[in-house]
Design a protein around this motif. Structure first.
Motif, PDB file in Angstrom:
ATOM      1  N   HIS A   1       0.809  -1.218   0.000  1.00 38.46           N
ATOM      2  CA  HIS A   1       0.000   0.000   0.000  1.00 38.46           C
ATOM      3  C   HIS A   1       0.846   1.274   0.000  1.00 38.46           C
ATOM      4  O   HIS A   1       0.284   2.379   0.071  1.00 38.46           O
ATOM      5  CB  HIS A   1      -0.917   0.013   1.229  1.00 38.46           C
ATOM      6  N   HIS A   2       2.174   1.132  -0.048  1.00 33.23           N
ATOM      7  CA  HIS A   2       3.057   2.295   0.061  1.00 33.23           C
ATOM      8  C   HIS A   2       4.082   2.296  -1.070  1.00 33.23           C
ATOM      9  O   HIS A   2       4.455   1.242  -1.586  1.00 33.23           O
ATOM     10  CB  HIS A   2       3.768   2.294   1.415  1.00 33.23           C
ATOM     11  N   ALA A   3       4.555   3.486  -1.406  1.00 30.70           N
ATOM     12  CA  ALA A   3       5.572   3.620  -2.453  1.00 30.70           C
ATOM     13  C   ALA A   3       6.916   3.110  -1.960  1.00 30.70           C
ATOM     14  O   ALA A   3       7.293   3.347  -0.803  1.00 30.70           O
ATOM     15  CB  ALA A   3       5.695   5.083  -2.878  1.00 30.70           C
ATOM     16  N   LEU A   4       7.637   2.416  -2.824  1.00 25.82           N
ATOM     17  CA  LEU A   4       9.011   2.001  -2.543  1.00 25.82           C
ATOM     18  C   LEU A   4       9.937   3.055  -3.153  1.00 25.82           C
ATOM     19  O   LEU A   4       9.820   3.384  -4.336  1.00 25.82           O
ATOM     20  CB  LEU A   4       9.294   0.628  -3.148  1.00 25.82           C
ATOM     21  N   LEU A   5      10.847   3.582  -2.348  1.00 25.19           N
ATOM     22  CA  LEU A   5      11.784   4.608  -2.804  1.00 25.19           C
ATOM     23  C   LEU A   5      13.096   3.932  -3.178  1.00 25.19           C
ATOM     24  O   LEU A   5      13.736   3.301  -2.338  1.00 25.19           O
ATOM     25  CB  LEU A   5      11.994   5.648  -1.710  1.00 25.19           C
TER      26      LEU A   5
ATOM     27  N   TRP B   1      21.959   3.685  -7.809  1.00 23.49           N
ATOM     28  CA  TRP B   1      23.271   3.050  -7.801  1.00 23.49           C
ATOM     29  C   TRP B   1      23.338   1.811  -6.925  1.00 23.49           C
ATOM     30  O   TRP B   1      24.316   1.069  -6.961  1.00 23.49           O
ATOM     31  CB  TRP B   1      24.344   4.036  -7.342  1.00 23.49           C
ATOM     32  N   LYS B   2      22.304   1.558  -6.127  1.00 23.22           N
ATOM     33  CA  LYS B   2      22.330   0.397  -5.241  1.00 23.22           C
ATOM     34  C   LYS B   2      22.443  -0.889  -6.061  1.00 23.22           C
ATOM     35  O   LYS B   2      21.750  -1.067  -7.057  1.00 23.22           O
ATOM     36  CB  LYS B   2      21.053   0.334  -4.396  1.00 23.22           C
ATOM     37  N   ASP B   3      23.317  -1.791  -5.624  1.00 24.36           N
ATOM     38  CA  ASP B   3      23.488  -3.038  -6.354  1.00 24.36           C
ATOM     39  C   ASP B   3      22.433  -4.051  -5.926  1.00 24.36           C
ATOM     40  O   ASP B   3      21.540  -3.757  -5.127  1.00 24.36           O
ATOM     41  CB  ASP B   3      24.902  -3.604  -6.151  1.00 24.36           C
ATOM     42  N   ALA B   4      22.532  -5.267  -6.457  1.00 25.48           N
ATOM     43  CA  ALA B   4      21.489  -6.268  -6.249  1.00 25.48           C
ATOM     44  C   ALA B   4      21.252  -6.574  -4.779  1.00 25.48           C
ATOM     45  O   ALA B   4      20.115  -6.719  -4.333  1.00 25.48           O
ATOM     46  CB  ALA B   4      21.847  -7.546  -7.007  1.00 25.48           C
ATOM     47  N   GLU B   5      22.336  -6.655  -3.989  1.00 30.10           N
ATOM     48  CA  GLU B   5      22.172  -7.045  -2.593  1.00 30.10           C
ATOM     49  C   GLU B   5      21.470  -5.967  -1.779  1.00 30.10           C
ATOM     50  O   GLU B   5      20.943  -6.232  -0.704  1.00 30.10           O
ATOM     51  CB  GLU B   5      23.531  -7.362  -1.963  1.00 30.10           C
ATOM     52  N   ALA B   6      21.469  -4.730  -2.298  1.00 31.99           N
ATOM     53  CA  ALA B   6      20.866  -3.615  -1.555  1.00 31.99           C
ATOM     54  C   ALA B   6      19.528  -3.191  -2.148  1.00 31.99           C
ATOM     55  O   ALA B   6      19.001  -2.158  -1.771  1.00 31.99           O
ATOM     56  CB  ALA B   6      21.830  -2.433  -1.540  1.00 31.99           C
ATOM     57  N   SER B   7      18.977  -3.972  -3.057  1.00 30.50           N
ATOM     58  CA  SER B   7      17.770  -3.564  -3.756  1.00 30.50           C
ATOM     59  C   SER B   7      16.513  -4.008  -3.018  1.00 30.50           C
ATOM     60  O   SER B   7      16.530  -4.905  -2.173  1.00 30.50           O
ATOM     61  CB  SER B   7      17.766  -4.157  -5.165  1.00 30.50           C
ATOM     62  N   TRP B   8      15.412  -3.379  -3.385  1.00 27.73           N
ATOM     63  CA  TRP B   8      14.126  -3.794  -2.836  1.00 27.73           C
ATOM     64  C   TRP B   8      13.795  -5.226  -3.268  1.00 27.73           C
ATOM     65  O   TRP B   8      13.146  -5.976  -2.518  1.00 27.73           O
ATOM     66  CB  TRP B   8      13.016  -2.851  -3.304  1.00 27.73           C
TER      67      TRP B   8
ATOM     68  N   ASP C   1       5.416  -5.945  -6.361  1.00 32.11           N
ATOM     69  CA  ASP C   1       6.292  -5.513  -7.449  1.00 32.11           C
ATOM     70  C   ASP C   1       7.490  -4.757  -6.869  1.00 32.11           C
ATOM     71  O   ASP C   1       7.326  -3.674  -6.303  1.00 32.11           O
ATOM     72  CB  ASP C   1       5.509  -4.608  -8.405  1.00 32.11           C
ATOM     73  N   PRO C   2       8.714  -5.294  -7.001  1.00 28.53           N
ATOM     74  CA  PRO C   2       9.882  -4.639  -6.399  1.00 28.53           C
ATOM     75  C   PRO C   2      10.393  -3.448  -7.191  1.00 28.53           C
ATOM     76  O   PRO C   2      11.330  -2.770  -6.755  1.00 28.53           O
ATOM     77  CB  PRO C   2      10.927  -5.756  -6.389  1.00 28.53           C
ATOM     78  N   THR C   3       9.808  -3.161  -8.344  1.00 30.49           N
ATOM     79  CA  THR C   3      10.316  -2.076  -9.192  1.00 30.49           C
ATOM     80  C   THR C   3       9.462  -0.817  -9.129  1.00 30.49           C
ATOM     81  O   THR C   3       9.859   0.225  -9.646  1.00 30.49           O
ATOM     82  CB  THR C   3      10.380  -2.527 -10.661  1.00 30.49           C
ATOM     83  N   ARG C   4       8.283  -0.886  -8.495  1.00 33.76           N
ATOM     84  CA  ARG C   4       7.412   0.285  -8.502  1.00 33.76           C
ATOM     85  C   ARG C   4       7.934   1.355  -7.543  1.00 33.76           C
ATOM     86  O   ARG C   4       8.654   1.063  -6.591  1.00 33.76           O
ATOM     87  CB  ARG C   4       5.989  -0.120  -8.113  1.00 33.76           C
ATOM     88  N   GLY C   5       7.544   2.581  -7.793  1.00 35.28           N
ATOM     89  CA  GLY C   5       7.970   3.690  -6.938  1.00 35.28           C
ATOM     90  C   GLY C   5       9.034   4.546  -7.607  1.00 35.28           C
ATOM     91  O   GLY C   5       9.692   4.125  -8.553  1.00 35.28           O
ATOM     92  N   PRO C   6       9.225   5.760  -7.114  1.00 35.34           N
ATOM     93  CA  PRO C   6      10.194   6.690  -7.721  1.00 35.34           C
ATOM     94  C   PRO C   6      11.631   6.260  -7.484  1.00 35.34           C
ATOM     95  O   PRO C   6      11.952   5.562  -6.521  1.00 35.34           O
ATOM     96  CB  PRO C   6       9.893   8.018  -7.010  1.00 35.34           C
ATOM     97  N   ARG C   7      12.498   6.716  -8.378  1.00 38.12           N
ATOM     98  CA  ARG C   7      13.921   6.384  -8.307  1.00 38.12           C
ATOM     99  C   ARG C   7      14.726   7.673  -8.119  1.00 38.12           C
ATOM    100  O   ARG C   7      14.385   8.723  -8.662  1.00 38.12           O
ATOM    101  CB  ARG C   7      14.388   5.654  -9.566  1.00 38.12           C
ATOM    102  N   PHE C   8      15.818   7.556  -7.374  1.00 36.95           N
ATOM    103  CA  PHE C   8      16.670   8.700  -7.076  1.00 36.95           C
ATOM    104  C   PHE C   8      18.119   8.335  -7.375  1.00 36.95           C
ATOM    105  O   PHE C   8      18.547   7.207  -7.147  1.00 36.95           O
ATOM    106  CB  PHE C   8      16.537   9.108  -5.605  1.00 36.95           C
ATOM    107  N   SER C   9      18.872   9.312  -7.854  1.00 43.00           N
ATOM    108  CA  SER C   9      20.275   9.055  -8.176  1.00 43.00           C
ATOM    109  C   SER C   9      21.171   9.116  -6.946  1.00 43.00           C
ATOM    110  O   SER C   9      22.295   8.617  -6.978  1.00 43.00           O
ATOM    111  CB  SER C   9      20.768  10.054  -9.229  1.00 43.00           C
ATOM    112  N   MET C  10      20.678   9.742  -5.863  1.00 42.80           N
ATOM    113  CA  MET C  10      21.488   9.867  -4.656  1.00 42.80           C
ATOM    114  C   MET C  10      20.684   9.441  -3.428  1.00 42.80           C
ATOM    115  O   MET C  10      19.471   9.670  -3.360  1.00 42.80           O
ATOM    116  CB  MET C  10      21.992  11.305  -4.466  1.00 42.80           C
TER     117      MET C  10
END
Length: 305
Positions: A188-192, A196-203, A216-225
């Protein structure tokens, strides 16, 4: 080897005039008069015995000799300026240049710098916030703070700390229409996300470790930093997955919370390191910063909540 060269001022005058094709613009760049530029170029032509410019009524045009020499001379002057900066960088002049990624600098280093400045008020600090590789041996910076596997060949490297990737959010998300209490509530919440996070640090990895296969592990906004994702979490825009030590201050102040059990935090392989050259490590300003930083890092790690 002996290098017979014309006067440096004459070479600089010709290079600037040739680059701009204007004595006036060259004079403005070098902070002299156009007449001085003209005299320097004329003197250089007499020394070399070859004309470098065609002097037209309202313009300058390089001769063949000038065209051939200009690029090489420009590169040479750039190299000389670089060499001078390298010499300045290796001098113990009281200015300490620290290379650090913008996110780590903003979230962890800068909030603590006042502790260092109060201990060493005589050392001026310059923060170079960049993610690009810097050449410490060339004098790009005095020290670098880096996130990686360690093993920086030919460098003096000090381990600062490792982290656990943990989910954090604003306290506001613990209540409301869809209270965030258990991992399944993430649907029910956005994933931020942090690019640059690699596979081990991903949602994706975190959700799999939590046993959630239908979110869905890919939904939500993406940030470069990382600090931008943290700011979005502070604003209640979603849940961020970040290193626990980088957000320790926000957690301690209650501006961020961990909505789930800490057992769901994932240890990260990479760590943060302080990197210096062996030559610069003995400089008082570098030694003082190293001593303070190691104390600060180990104190914070020891008090990890």
């Amino acid at each position: 080897m002996t290098r017979p060269l014309p006067p440096l001022n004459a070479l600089r005058a010709f290079e600037a005039a040739g680059r701009h094709l204007s004595f006036t613009k060259a004079a403005a760049e070098l902070n002299v008069t156009p007449a001085a530029i003209g005299h320097q170029v004329k003197a250089l032509e007499e020394i070399l015995g070859v004309p470098l410019f065609h002097r037209l009524t309202r313009a300058l045009r390089l001769t063949e000799a000038g065209q051939v020499a200009l690029p090489t001379l420009g590169q040479g002057l750039d190299k000389m300026a670089q060499g001078v900066e390298q010499m300045r960088a290796h001098s113990d002049n009281g200015v300490l240049t620290i290379s650090v990624s913008p996110a780590f600098g903003a979230m962890w280093l800068v909030p603590r710098l006042e502790h260092f400045r109060s201990r060493h008020p005589d050392i001026e600090i310059r923060i170079d916030g960049t993610d690009r590789l810097v050449d410490l041996a060339r004098g790009d910076a005095d020290v670098a703070l880096r996130y990686g596997p360690g093993g920086y060949t030919g460098m003096r490297t000090d381990w600062l700390f490792s982290q656990r990737n943990t989910a954090v959010c604003s306290p506001a998300l613990l209540n409301g229409k869809y209270p965030l209490r258990k991992p399944d509530d993430l649907r029910h919440h956005a994933l931020l996300h942090i690019d640059w996070k690699d596979a081990e640090a991903s949602w994706r990895m975190w959700l799999l470790a939590a046993g959630l296969h239908d979110i869905d592990p890919t939904r939500g906004p993406r940030f470069s930093m990382e600090n931008m994702a943290v700011q979005a979490a502070l604003d209640g825009q979603g849940v961020a997955l970040v290193g626990d030590i980088l957000v320790a201050d926000e957690l301690a102040a209650g501006r961020l919370v961990r909505p789930f059990d800490q057992s769901l935090s994932i240890p990260l392989t990479f760590s943060y390191y302080l990197v210096t050259t062996e030559d610069s490590a003995g400089q008082p300003k570098v030694s003082a910063f190293r001593t303070w930083l190691l104390d600060e890092a180990h104190e914070r790690v020891g008090s990890r909540s």
